[in-house]
Design an enzyme around this catalytic site. Structure first.
Site, mmCIF file in Angstrom:
data_model
loop_
_atom_site.group_PDB
_atom_site.id
_atom_site.type_symbol
_atom_site.label_atom_id
_atom_site.label_comp_id
_atom_site.label_asym_id
_atom_site.label_seq_id
_atom_site.Cartn_x
_atom_site.Cartn_y
_atom_site.Cartn_z
ATOM 1 N N SER A 94 0.741 -1.056 -0.035
ATOM 2 C CA SER A 94 0.047 -0.078 -0.048
ATOM 3 C C SER A 94 0.675 1.212 -0.274
ATOM 4 O O SER A 94 1.757 1.256 0.203
ATOM 5 C CB SER A 94 -1.185 0.436 0.854
ATOM 6 O OG SER A 94 -1.898 -1.739 1.596
HETATM 7 N N1 SAH Z 1 -0.268 -4.407 3.892
HETATM 8 C C1 SAH Z 1 -0.004 -5.311 2.730
HETATM 9 C C2 SAH Z 1 -0.563 -4.624 1.368
HETATM 10 C C3 SAH Z 1 -1.140 -5.944 0.546
HETATM 11 S S1 SAH Z 1 -2.224 -6.177 -0.310
HETATM 12 C C4 SAH Z 1 1.137 -4.224 2.544
HETATM 13 O O1 SAH Z 1 1.078 -3.564 3.011
HETATM 14 O O2 SAH Z 1 1.810 -4.825 1.657
HETATM 15 C C5 SAH Z 1 -3.965 -6.561 0.287
HETATM 16 C C6 SAH Z 1 -3.591 -8.347 0.496
HETATM 17 O O3 SAH Z 1 -4.757 -8.645 0.541
HETATM 18 C C7 SAH Z 1 -3.154 -8.839 -0.875
HETATM 19 O O4 SAH Z 1 -1.916 -10.069 -0.678
HETATM 20 C C8 SAH Z 1 -3.982 -9.939 -0.329
HETATM 21 O O5 SAH Z 1 -3.495 -11.422 -0.595
HETATM 22 C C9 SAH Z 1 -4.805 -9.980 0.614
HETATM 23 N N2 SAH Z 1 -6.315 -10.901 0.349
HETATM 24 C C10 SAH Z 1 -7.018 -9.870 -0.477
HETATM 25 N N3 SAH Z 1 -7.776 -11.187 0.113
HETATM 26 C C11 SAH Z 1 -7.682 -11.787 1.562
HETATM 27 C C12 SAH Z 1 -8.658 -12.462 2.264
HETATM 28 N N4 SAH Z 1 -10.069 -12.490 2.057
HETATM 29 N N5 SAH Z 1 -7.932 -12.866 3.743
HETATM 30 C C13 SAH Z 1 -6.476 -12.722 3.246
HETATM 31 N N6 SAH Z 1 -5.728 -11.965 3.004
HETATM 32 C C14 SAH Z 1 -6.379 -11.168 1.403
#
Ligand code: SAH
Length: 206
Positions: A52
């Protein structure tokens, strides 16, 4: 990066700014993109996901209003960057990532930085993690079509859930849910764009 969060974006919570100063974002970014790690953007990571934008990490963290006693549930560990920031501010972080390989890499990075109060597991985070609840704060880093009921259920009274919610997979509004004695109250905190939240209480995996 931290000066920009304070002066341009108006992030005022000094503890959040200090936490973001502490965590090396380049460590969570793919090697080829490390030169851009402190720019003001989301960046791609493996499996078509993103780390993010620093502003949104700061804003969501600020909205959680954590202290050193807080227990936090995070959904969507991705690179583990947000997890590492939360770990500076709270007692214990329980993080869920649906892609097993990302969960493994996020946990490895966090341990390499010497952070031992955060644990990442691979699972559908829309179901929450009941064993360690109820939580003072829940942060969802992917955009869903609605607020998942299990997450509200796993929040303490007085606790806060921060989640992007939108009618389409492409764009959302940042929502904060404050749990009260009688139910919960919902606030809007502006537009945002996240990758989709995929799971039982999220979008279907096409
Ligand atoms: N905060 C993270 C951003 C991650 S992007 C960072 O700092 O890098 C969002 C993430 O949510 C992705 O890796 C995706 O695989 C995950 N995601 C999507 N749906 C999900 C779910 N139901 N449970 C857990 N993770 C999920």
């Amino acid at each position: 990066m931290v000066e920009r969060l304070r002066d341009h974006y108006g992030i005022r919570d000094e503890s959040v700014l200090a936490a973001m100063r502490c965590v090396p974002r380049h460590f969570f970014v793919p090697e080829a993109l490390r030169g851009r790690a402190y720019d003001d953007h989301a960046l791609p990571i493996d499996f078509n996901q993103t780390i993010s934008q620093p502003f949104i990490v700061a804003r969501m963290t600020e909205l959680l209003e954590l202290d050193k006693k807080s227990r936090v549930l995070e959904i969507g560990a991705g690179s583990g960057y947000q997890t590492a920031v939360l770990a500076q501010l709270a007692a214990q972080i329980y993080s869920i990532e649906r892609i097993g390989e990302l969960a493994r890499q996020a946990q490895a990075r966090i341990c390499e930085l010497g952070i031992y109060n955060a644990t990442v597991k691979a699972f559908d985070g829309t179901l929450g993690w009941n064993a360690y609840g109820p939580y003072d704060g829940i942060l969802v880093a992917a955009g869903g079509p609605r607020i998942p009921d299990p997450l509200v259920a796993q929040l303490k009274i007085g606790g806060r859930l921060v989640i992007p919610v939108g009618e389409t997979r492409e764009s959302q509004k940042l929502i904060r849910v404050n749990k009260t004695e009688g139910g919960h109250q919902v606030e809007e905190h502006g537009p945002c764009q996240f990758v989709p939240l995929i799971g039982q209480h999220g979008w279907a995996l096409n």
